[in-house]
Design an enzyme around this catalytic site. Sequence first.
Site, short mmCIF file in Angstrom:
data_model
loop_
_atom_site.label_atom_id
_atom_site.label_comp_id
_atom_site.label_asym_id
_atom_site.label_seq_id
_atom_site.Cartn_x
_atom_site.Cartn_y
_atom_site.Cartn_z
N ALA A 1 0.80 -1.23 0.00
CA ALA A 1 0.00 0.00 0.00
C ALA A 1 0.83 1.28 0.00
O ALA A 1 0.27 2.37 0.14
CB ALA A 1 -0.99 0.03 1.16
N ALA A 2 2.15 1.17 -0.20
CA ALA A 2 2.96 2.40 -0.25
C ALA A 2 2.54 3.27 -1.43
O ALA A 2 2.39 4.49 -1.29
CB ALA A 2 4.44 2.05 -0.35
N GLY A 3 2.34 2.65 -2.60
CA GLY A 3 1.90 3.41 -3.76
C GLY A 3 0.51 4.01 -3.55
O GLY A 3 0.26 5.16 -3.95
N ASP A 4 -0.38 3.25 -2.93
CA ASP A 4 -1.73 3.76 -2.66
C ASP A 4 -1.67 4.93 -1.68
O ASP A 4 -2.43 5.90 -1.82
CB ASP A 4 -2.60 2.65 -2.07
CG ASP A 4 -2.83 1.50 -3.04
OD1 ASP A 4 -2.80 1.74 -4.26
OD2 ASP A 4 -3.00 0.36 -2.57
#
Length: 307
Positions: A258-261
């Site tokens: 979820a880093a990109g999210d």
Amino acid sequence: MIVIIGSINMDLVMRVPRIPHPGETLSGGPFQTIPGGKGANQAVACARLVKQTERSAPQKVAMVACLGDDAFGVQLRAALRSDGIDDTHVSTVANISSGVAAIQVDANGQNSIALAAGANDALTPAHIDAARNLIAQAKIVVLQLETPLATISHAIKMAHDLGKIVVLNPAPAQALPTALLAQIDYLIPNEIEAGMLAELPLTASMSDADIDAAMAKLQAHGCRNVLVTLGAKGVQAGLANGAQHFPAQVVKAIDTTAAGDTFIGGFVAALADGLSEAEAIQFGQRAAALSVTRIGAQTSIPYRHEL
């Protein structure tokens, strides 16, 4: 208002010493069930990272999505509501399971993910039409590709025709028609997705020149702005006023799920709050840097006061 159209999953997360090879069995560590899905993650990130005074306004962040009529669906809806997200247009579909993601996270924080779309595949253009009044109230509409492309295309056209800022995270990567790309204000792929969309030869690691070439080609197709996320190497941004590199903060990553999210949610929240593009990118990077120091998808997404 920010409207997110996309996926909701329950993440089944296992810690492993390394990602196993095909046919190999490894003993893993702790197991957790954590709310996730790219759409829901981005909605939660937006809700947690907008200004606190703005966040209290009714329906500041809303979602259009589908859940199954199972226990995961009940839990996932409750998770959205706990962050103040308007779930009026999150439909429960009978006789189908909610989306599930099986995630393995290795000792270096890198992950391997397998998806069972479930109810996410049931999101149709009719759901988008039913949410037209909601979309008309939005300032920014955010989408991904974990739901049917026909539905996403319909939603993008509607949002574009209504004059909204359209943000697309083209993941999982797939070919997209040029006419669709021309309706995107901010395209936010990772380097592999950027290369695939630009139809460049794929390599294990794209060079800076490859990334610039991909951005230029995508902008030539009509994307107004392209932000390529590069993990620990930062963000390469092709903006209307030229290309710019934004280095990432140096942190010890324990889980990149979820880093990109989180970056996208932070970027969108900052844009909605009136920050410049450069400021919004840097704000999203700060949020993503904090998220990778924590385990899980929505459990890792920070709140604005933590930044």
